[in-house]
Design an enzyme around this catalytic site. Structure first.
Site, short mmCIF file in Angstrom:
data_model
loop_
_atom_site.label_atom_id
_atom_site.label_comp_id
_atom_site.label_asym_id
_atom_site.label_seq_id
_atom_site.Cartn_x
_atom_site.Cartn_y
_atom_site.Cartn_z
CG ASP A 22 -2.10 0.86 1.14
OD1 ASP A 22 -2.28 1.50 0.09
OD2 ASP A 22 -2.87 0.93 2.12
CG HIS A 39 0.16 2.15 -9.46
ND1 HIS A 39 -0.10 1.76 -8.17
CD2 HIS A 39 -0.92 2.87 -9.85
CE1 HIS A 39 -1.29 2.22 -7.79
NE2 HIS A 39 -1.80 2.91 -8.80
CG LEU A 133 9.19 -17.60 -3.37
CD1 LEU A 133 8.82 -17.56 -1.89
CD2 LEU A 133 9.85 -16.27 -3.78
C1 FPP Z 1 -1.78 0.30 -3.33
O1 FPP Z 1 -1.33 1.62 -3.43
C2 FPP Z 1 -1.35 -0.47 -4.46
C3 FPP Z 1 -2.17 -1.07 -5.36
C4 FPP Z 1 -3.62 -1.03 -5.32
C5 FPP Z 1 -1.62 -1.83 -6.46
C6 FPP Z 1 -0.41 -2.66 -6.17
C7 FPP Z 1 0.41 -2.68 -7.38
C8 FPP Z 1 1.76 -2.69 -7.41
C9 FPP Z 1 2.59 -2.81 -6.20
C10 FPP Z 1 2.50 -2.60 -8.68
C11 FPP Z 1 2.25 -3.65 -9.69
C12 FPP Z 1 2.17 -5.00 -9.19
C13 FPP Z 1 2.61 -6.08 -9.86
C14 FPP Z 1 2.39 -7.43 -9.30
C15 FPP Z 1 3.33 -5.97 -11.12
P1 FPP Z 1 -2.39 2.77 -3.58
O2 FPP Z 1 -2.52 3.09 -5.02
O3 FPP Z 1 -3.66 2.37 -2.89
O4 FPP Z 1 -1.68 3.92 -2.81
P2 FPP Z 1 -2.37 5.09 -1.97
O5 FPP Z 1 -3.18 4.44 -0.88
O6 FPP Z 1 -1.20 5.85 -1.43
O7 FPP Z 1 -3.19 5.89 -2.92
#
Ligand code: FPP
Length: 244
Positions: A22, A39, A133
């Site tokens: 997150d 992202h 893994l």
């Molecule tokens: C949360 O941050 C993150 C997500 C909803 C997406 C997770 C994706 C990645 C880590 C990158 C791509 C993943 C892969 C497997 C290639 P948020 O956008 O909710 O952040 P915020 O709460 O600060 O807005």
């Protein structure tokens, strides 16, 4: 500068680590960048945690990449995340395979765009006979839906006479979940300071140690992972019993 963290004791490593990644959006905002940049930076840390888990000898890693709620985000952001998944697998599949990683998904991937489904299926197929893994990427995943689906399938098996209602134990039931055959997570990490489960692995996390850190996911580097493992190794796990 923060001091380096010692390497974890190999005999007390968690077998299964689950992560709610997150804070990508906030990381980008702090830098006056678009959320997509957060992202992308987060995707690089996905690579890092897979490599490090594999080097450390952790057996299972489950990463929450896209929840059933994430469809509510602007269409462009959802589209970007889908593209990023394809990019991630194009860049990383060979290395994961060389590292003997088993790549899996949990969640209803049939709702994802077809090109994403194709790339995911290829990665699952290519790595299915590996023995290192196991990486579970949770995509269009929601734990309540997973549990309801497991109950539905168990009920169907009762109806078909394959099992009796009396046979449904915790262990048998867990075999209907998407993590069937895998040990429950020992450690849950959530970054960015939020302290919620957000419908992630509700059944499987019953006895997990929780580690919440204010560090935003794109900043969660090797040292931060070691810090989480150090905290885990400092905890006394009793499973409701007494300290041995
Ligand atoms: C949360 O941050 C993150 C997500 C909803 C997406 C997770 C994706 C990645 C880590 C990158 C791509 C993943 C892969 C497997 C290639 P948020 O956008 O909710 O952040 P915020 O709460 O600060 O807005």
């Amino acid at each position: 500068m923060a001091k380096n963290v010692a390497a974890p004791r190999p005999e007390a490593l968690p077998r299964h680590v689950a992560v709610i990644m997150d804070g990508n959006g906030r990381w980008a905002k702090k830098r006056l960048l678009p959320r997509s940049a957060g992202h992308t930076a987060g995707m690089y840390k996905v690579k890092t945690i897979i490599r490090q888990s594999s080097d450390l000898g952790i057996r299972y890693l489950t990463l929450y990449a896209f929840s059933t709620e994430n469809w509510k985000r602007p269409k462009a952001e959802v589209g970007f995340l889908m593209k990023l998944l394809i990019e991630f697998l194009n860049q990383e599949l060979e290395e994961m395979h060389a590292r003997n990683v088993i790549f899996r998904t949990i969640g209803d991937v049939t709702a994802l765009p077809q090109p994403v489904q194709d790339v995911l299926a290829g990665a699952v197929e290519k790595t299915r006979n590996n023995t290192g893994l196991t990486v579970n990427i949770a995509l269009n995943y929601g734990s309540r839906a997973e549990i309801a689906e497991a109950a539905r399938r168990a009920a169907q098996d009762v109806k078909a006479g394959k099992i009796t209602p009396e046979e449904i134990s915790e262990e048998l039931f867990s075999g209907y979940l998407e993590t069937s055959g895998q040990p429950d997570p020992d450690l849950l990490i959530r970054t960015s300071g939020e302290e919620r489960l957000s419908n992630f692995l509700l059944f499987q996390l019953a006895y997990a140690e929780f580690y919440f850190t204010p560090v935003l996911w794109p900043d969660f580097d090797e040292q931060e992972y070691l810090r989480a493992l150090e905290a885990y190794q400092g905890r006394g796990r009793r499973y409701g019993g007494l300290e041995s």
